[in-house]
Design a protein around this motif. Structure first.
Motif, PDB file in Angstrom:
ATOM      1  N   VAL A 254      28.785  28.067  31.775  1.00  0.00           N
ATOM      2  CA  VAL A 254      27.288  28.617  31.963  1.00  0.00           C
ATOM      3  C   VAL A 254      26.493  27.314  31.196  1.00  0.00           C
ATOM      4  N   ASP A 255      25.685  26.638  31.734  1.00  0.00           N
ATOM      5  CA  ASP A 255      24.949  25.612  31.406  1.00  0.00           C
ATOM      6  C   ASP A 255      23.228  25.846  31.665  1.00  0.00           C
ATOM      7  N   GLY A 256      22.691  26.588  30.730  1.00  0.00           N
ATOM      8  CA  GLY A 256      21.211  27.268  30.948  1.00  0.00           C
ATOM      9  C   GLY A 256      21.441  28.318  32.151  1.00  0.00           C
ATOM     10  N   ASP A 257      20.748  27.991  33.102  1.00  0.00           N
ATOM     11  CA  ASP A 257      20.954  28.931  34.236  1.00  0.00           C
ATOM     12  C   ASP A 257      21.726  28.494  35.450  1.00  0.00           C
ATOM     13  N   ARG A 258      22.677  27.348  34.920  1.00  0.00           N
ATOM     14  CA  ARG A 258      23.561  26.940  36.112  1.00  0.00           C
ATOM     15  C   ARG A 258      24.828  27.643  35.731  1.00  0.00           C
ATOM     16  N   ILE A 259      25.778  27.740  36.702  1.00  0.00           N
ATOM     17  CA  ILE A 259      26.988  28.418  36.770  1.00  0.00           C
ATOM     18  C   ILE A 259      27.985  27.739  37.557  1.00  0.00           C
ATOM     19  N   PHE A 260      29.439  27.513  36.532  1.00  0.00           N
ATOM     20  CA  PHE A 260      30.089  26.666  37.532  1.00  0.00           C
ATOM     21  C   PHE A 260      31.632  27.293  37.075  1.00  0.00           C
ATOM     22  N   PHE A 261      32.313  27.562  38.453  1.00  0.00           N
ATOM     23  CA  PHE A 261      33.603  28.014  38.308  1.00  0.00           C
ATOM     24  C   PHE A 261      34.605  27.007  37.490  1.00  0.00           C
ATOM     25  N   LEU A 262      35.281  27.594  36.557  1.00  0.00           N
ATOM     26  CA  LEU A 262      36.464  26.924  35.848  1.00  0.00           C
ATOM     27  C   LEU A 262      38.032  27.258  36.364  1.00  0.00           C
ATOM     28  N   GLU A 263      38.369  28.607  36.509  1.00  0.00           N
ATOM     29  CA  GLU A 263      39.601  28.880  36.827  1.00  0.00           C
ATOM     30  C   GLU A 263      39.526  30.214  36.865  1.00  0.00           C
ATOM     31  N   MET A 264      40.521  30.896  37.664  1.00  0.00           N
ATOM     32  CA  MET A 264      40.805  32.372  37.623  1.00  0.00           C
ATOM     33  C   MET A 264      42.242  32.566  36.870  1.00  0.00           C
ATOM     34  N   ASN A 265      42.480  33.537  36.104  1.00  0.00           N
ATOM     35  CA  ASN A 265      43.614  33.666  35.260  1.00  0.00           C
ATOM     36  C   ASN A 265      44.478  34.910  35.720  1.00  0.00           C
ATOM     37  N   THR A 266      45.301  34.867  36.387  1.00  0.00           N
ATOM     38  CA  THR A 266      45.728  35.883  37.330  1.00  0.00           C
ATOM     39  C   THR A 266      46.879  36.630  36.321  1.00  0.00           C
ATOM     40  N   ARG A 267      46.167  37.238  35.415  1.00  0.00           N
ATOM     41  CA  ARG A 267      47.198  38.068  34.455  1.00  0.00           C
ATOM     42  C   ARG A 267      46.349  38.519  33.432  1.00  0.00           C
ATOM     43  N   LEU A 268      46.851  39.435  32.588  1.00  0.00           N
ATOM     44  CA  LEU A 268      45.982  39.754  31.484  1.00  0.00           C
ATOM     45  C   LEU A 268      45.677  38.888  30.471  1.00  0.00           C
ATOM     46  N   GLN A 269      44.358  38.815  30.079  1.00  0.00           N
ATOM     47  CA  GLN A 269      43.765  37.819  28.890  1.00  0.00           C
ATOM     48  C   GLN A 269      44.284  38.164  27.441  1.00  0.00           C
ATOM     49  N   VAL A 270      44.596  37.076  26.518  1.00  0.00           N
ATOM     50  CA  VAL A 270      44.712  37.462  25.266  1.00  0.00           C
ATOM     51  C   VAL A 270      43.615  38.144  24.714  1.00  0.00           C
ATOM     52  N   GLU A 271      42.070  37.992  25.211  1.00  0.00           N
ATOM     53  CA  GLU A 271      41.076  38.697  24.562  1.00  0.00           C
ATOM     54  C   GLU A 271      40.781  39.735  25.214  1.00  0.00           C
ATOM     55  N   HIS A 272      41.687  40.588  26.044  1.00  0.00           N
ATOM     56  CA  HIS A 272      41.439  41.758  26.667  1.00  0.00           C
ATOM     57  C   HIS A 272      40.905  42.692  25.816  1.00  0.00           C
ATOM     58  N   PRO A 273      41.265  42.830  24.371  1.00  0.00           N
ATOM     59  CA  PRO A 273      40.984  44.011  23.623  1.00  0.00           C
ATOM     60  C   PRO A 273      39.540  44.340  23.578  1.00  0.00           C
ATOM     61  N   VAL A 274      38.648  43.252  23.547  1.00  0.00           N
ATOM     62  CA  VAL A 274      37.281  43.277  23.217  1.00  0.00           C
ATOM     63  C   VAL A 274      36.474  44.079  24.544  1.00  0.00           C
ATOM     64  N   THR A 275      36.996  43.666  25.742  1.00  0.00           N
ATOM     65  CA  THR A 275      36.543  44.487  27.034  1.00  0.00           C
ATOM     66  C   THR A 275      37.061  45.912  26.939  1.00  0.00           C
ATOM     67  N   GLU A 276      38.153  46.114  26.319  1.00  0.00           N
ATOM     68  CA  GLU A 276      38.727  47.488  26.249  1.00  0.00           C
ATOM     69  C   GLU A 276      37.909  48.325  25.308  1.00  0.00           C
ATOM     70  N   ALA A 277      37.315  47.496  24.298  1.00  0.00           N
ATOM     71  CA  ALA A 277      36.788  48.353  23.045  1.00  0.00           C
ATOM     72  C   ALA A 277      35.322  48.612  23.567  1.00  0.00           C
ATOM     73  N   VAL A 278      34.617  47.975  24.354  1.00  0.00           N
ATOM     74  CA  VAL A 278      33.353  48.387  25.104  1.00  0.00           C
ATOM     75  C   VAL A 278      33.300  49.101  26.373  1.00  0.00           C
ATOM     76  N   THR A 279      34.600  49.302  27.112  1.00  0.00           N
ATOM     77  CA  THR A 279      34.415  49.999  28.244  1.00  0.00           C
ATOM     78  C   THR A 279      35.348  51.420  28.103  1.00  0.00           C
ATOM     79  N   GLY A 280      36.150  51.404  27.022  1.00  0.00           N
ATOM     80  CA  GLY A 280      37.138  52.475  26.789  1.00  0.00           C
ATOM     81  C   GLY A 280      38.136  52.351  27.736  1.00  0.00           C
ATOM     82  N   LEU A 281      38.474  51.342  28.605  1.00  0.00           N
ATOM     83  CA  LEU A 281      39.648  51.081  29.519  1.00  0.00           C
ATOM     84  C   LEU A 281      40.704  50.914  28.587  1.00  0.00           C
ATOM     85  N   ASP A 282      41.896  51.117  29.189  1.00  0.00           N
ATOM     86  CA  ASP A 282      43.275  50.776  28.673  1.00  0.00           C
ATOM     87  C   ASP A 282      43.724  49.721  29.756  1.00  0.00           C
TER      88      ASP A 282
END
Length: 624
Positions: A254-282
């Motif tokens: 994200v460069d200002g208001d410009r958005i560019f696709f980098l990649e898609m990770n077809t797996r669980l991410q290392v950083e998934h705990p922060v999403t779990e914390a704010v959504t309550g999902l496991d």
């Protein structure tokens, strides 16, 4: 219903998946390559394999153990379509996206074309510098190089390709424009087998070293609503383009208001705990449920509050993030409101075979400021001894004004690294060194046999203070103290008074502020835990070891690692900066170069040799 699940991974992520399986009532199977692997003891059953990359052995381990499903975790074979197909061909349930989706998104070159056709903006162009070289088949910062000088492009391409080949078994690389001031923002997606796809919030992962994340937070702070909405829309389009199922992540710049696709990770991410914390999902529980055929509800849960995660690595940020090895004498970051996902514990041996990450430490609060404060306090109170880590760097990041204000981008660490690694802790270290000296002196005095009745720090020349020297982070501290009138005193730190000293704890008064330090003598030094955190103080002997003298021109290993390339032989003439040896450790490669022009008078290693940090690799006699 899945009855028994094999986790084709190790360490922190294997333990985290086992935790959810226990909550679901699912039996677990571990695979492990070393008897000391901590995760193996937490599973209901464990099978030894030669490598976490050996597909046949892992599938056979699942068959022999009676598992009916396989979860790949992240890294290793998690984004290997061939592995997913082998699991399904064996009649097992694959916990993840379809092999076709993995294949489509696993090749970054193909993925960019695929999402571009779906209307997602991508970065194009390879004729404007700076450029970023990337591995087509992997991620995690491996096989990535920033090139600012066109003259170095060829050598950097070769280096990136070699690292990619070593890490992923595929040396294909590509280039794209490098945007140093952009933010790295990613979107969590979750898809079921019935065609429904969720967008479950976003994360900022801009604070990175070597293009690998070390701080992640959800939601991404300070994004305009319009940009956030566009990110979510593009992530959904990318996931729909491959009929995505299970948990996945779409990453953007994200460069200002410009958005560019980098990649898609077809797996669980290392950083998934922060999403779990704010959504309550496991997210792991939902991966299992989706694999069993369950449908997602109509809408994902809303996000609330803020979560921040830091990655604790066995590395030395002040030495180019060189990997570190050794035994953890102490490891404890448990605190109220803190989640710790770790692959180690006190007593664990850390080697160079696997990734350098020891643990993820996660804090959640009602807002970002609260989460930062809670996490910073947990890092300050955490106890860690035995290995050099990036803990002090993580503390400095959380205290940085730019980070606290949310002014983050992918070049922030590079700009601030010098300040963060020299964060003013000198006074705190000196107090810890004083506590180490006093605790050691009491321990020595009370275990001295015949001399145990003599006062601590007694000298027959009372005017002379005792001296003990300790080294911390490459700096020596020469501590002086004395015993006078039955009390211990020190003139070394003005304004700091010794209240009491025992073998295991010391109490200091710093200008009227009373502080307690826990002291443990261990492994040729002293471990100290005080108000400012944990410190490893290494005792410096009074007399230098003559064997420590090195020949002039010695090229030393900057980190423990495996010699994967040797560019010289004895008698070769080399120029300053010429490559001499390439070391590999924790999936990263480092080229050591000649410090000056000269002749290679000796070579002490060969390809395939494991070396220790500080070991002599070659000697170069400088040209006169």
């Amino acid at each position: 219903m899945i009855r028994k699940l094999l986790v084709a991974n190790r360490g922190e992520i294997a333990r985290r998946i086992f935790r959810t399986c226990r909550a679901l009532g699912v039996e677990t199977v571990a695979v492990h390559a070393e008897m000391s692997d901590l995760h193996a003891a937490e599973a209901d059953a464990a099978v030894v394999v030669e490598s976490f990359l050996n597909i046949d052995q892992i599938v056979e381990a699942a068959r022999r153990s009676g598992a009916d499903a396989v979860h790949p975790g992240y890294g290793f074979l998690s984004e290997n379509a061939g592995f997913a197909r082998a699991v399904e061909a064996a009649g097992l349930i694959w916990i993840g996206p379809t092999p076709d989706a993995i294949e489509a998104m696993g090749d970054k070159i193909r993925a960019k074309k695929l999402v571009s056709a779906a209307g997602v903006p991508v970065l194009d162009g390879d004729d404007t510098f700076p450029l970023l070289i990337k591995a087509a088949a992997g991620g995690g910062g491996r096989g990535m190089r920033v090139v600012t000088d066109p003259g170095t492009l060829r050598s950097e391409l070769a280096g990136a390709s070699a690292e990619a080949q070593s890490a992923f078994g595929d040396g294909t690389v590509f280039t794209e424009p490098y945007l140093p001031q952009a933010r790295h923002v990613e979107v969590q997606v979750l898809g079921d087998q019935h065609g429904r796809i969720w967008v479950a919030g976003d994360r900022d992962c801009s604070v990175q070293r070597r293009h690998q994340k070390i701080v992640e937070e959800a939601p991404a702070p300070g994004l305009p609503d319009t940009v956030r909405a566009e990110l979510h829309r593009h992530a959904l389009a990318a996931a729909e383009a491959v009929g995505y199922r299970s948990a996945g992540t779409v990453e953007f710049l994200v460069d200002g208001d410009r958005i560019f696709f980098l990649e898609m990770n077809t797996r669980l991410q290392v950083e998934h705990p922060v999403t779990e914390a704010v959504t309550g999902l496991d997210l792991v529980a939902w991966q299992v449920a989706i694999a069993e055929g369950r449908a997602l509800p109509a809408e994902p849960p809303p996000s609330w509050g803020h979560a921040i995660e830091v990655r604790l690595y066995a590395e030395d940020p002040a030495a180019g993030f060189a990997p570190q090895t050794g035994r953890l004498r102490a490891f404890d970051f448990g605190a109220p409101g803190i989640r710790v996902d770790s692959g180690v514990e006190a007593g664990s041996e850390v080697g160079v075979r696997y990734d350098a990450m020891l643990a993820k430490i996660i804090a959640y609060g009602p807002d970002r400021a609260s989460a930062i404060r809670l996490l910073a306090d947990a890092l300050r109170r955490g106890v860690l001894h035995g290995i050099t880590t990036n803990l002090a760097l993580l503390r400095a990041i959380l205290a940085d004004d730019d980070f606290v204000a949310g002014r983050v981008d992918t070049a922030l660490l590079d700009r601030r690294l010098a300040a963060w690694t020299s964060a003013g802790q000198d006074h705190a270290v000196r107090k810890a060194a004083l506590a180490a000296a006093l605790g050691s002196a009491v321990r020595t005095a009370t275990s001295a046999g015949v001399q145990a009745r003599m006062p601590v720090a007694w000298r027959n020349v009372p005017s002379q203070e005792r001296v003990r020297t300790f080294r911390h982070a490459g700096v020596e501290h020469r501590v002086t103290y004395a015993g006078r009138g039955g009390r211990l005193e020190s003139s070394w730190l003005p304004g700091v008074r010794i209240e009491s000293a025992a073998a295991d704890h010391v109490i200091l008064d710093d200008h009227g502020v009373r502080e307690t330090y826990r002291v443990t003598v261990a492994d040729g030094g002293v471990d100290v835990d005080g108000p400012a955190g944990s410190f490893d103080l290494h005792a410096v002997p009074k007399f230098a070891d003559p064997a420590a003298n090195l020949a002039a021109g010695s090229l030393l290993a900057s980190m423990p690692g495996l010699v994967v390339a040797l560019h010289v032989a004895e008698g070769d003439q080399v120029a300053a900066g010429a490559p001499i040896v390439v070391l590999e450790a924790m999936k990263m490669q480092q080229t050591l170069t000649a410090p000056a022009a000269g002749v290679v008078s000796s070579v002490a290693v060969e390809v395939g040799r494991q070396v220790a940090a500080g070991e002599v690799l070659a000697v170069i006699e400088e040209s006169s």
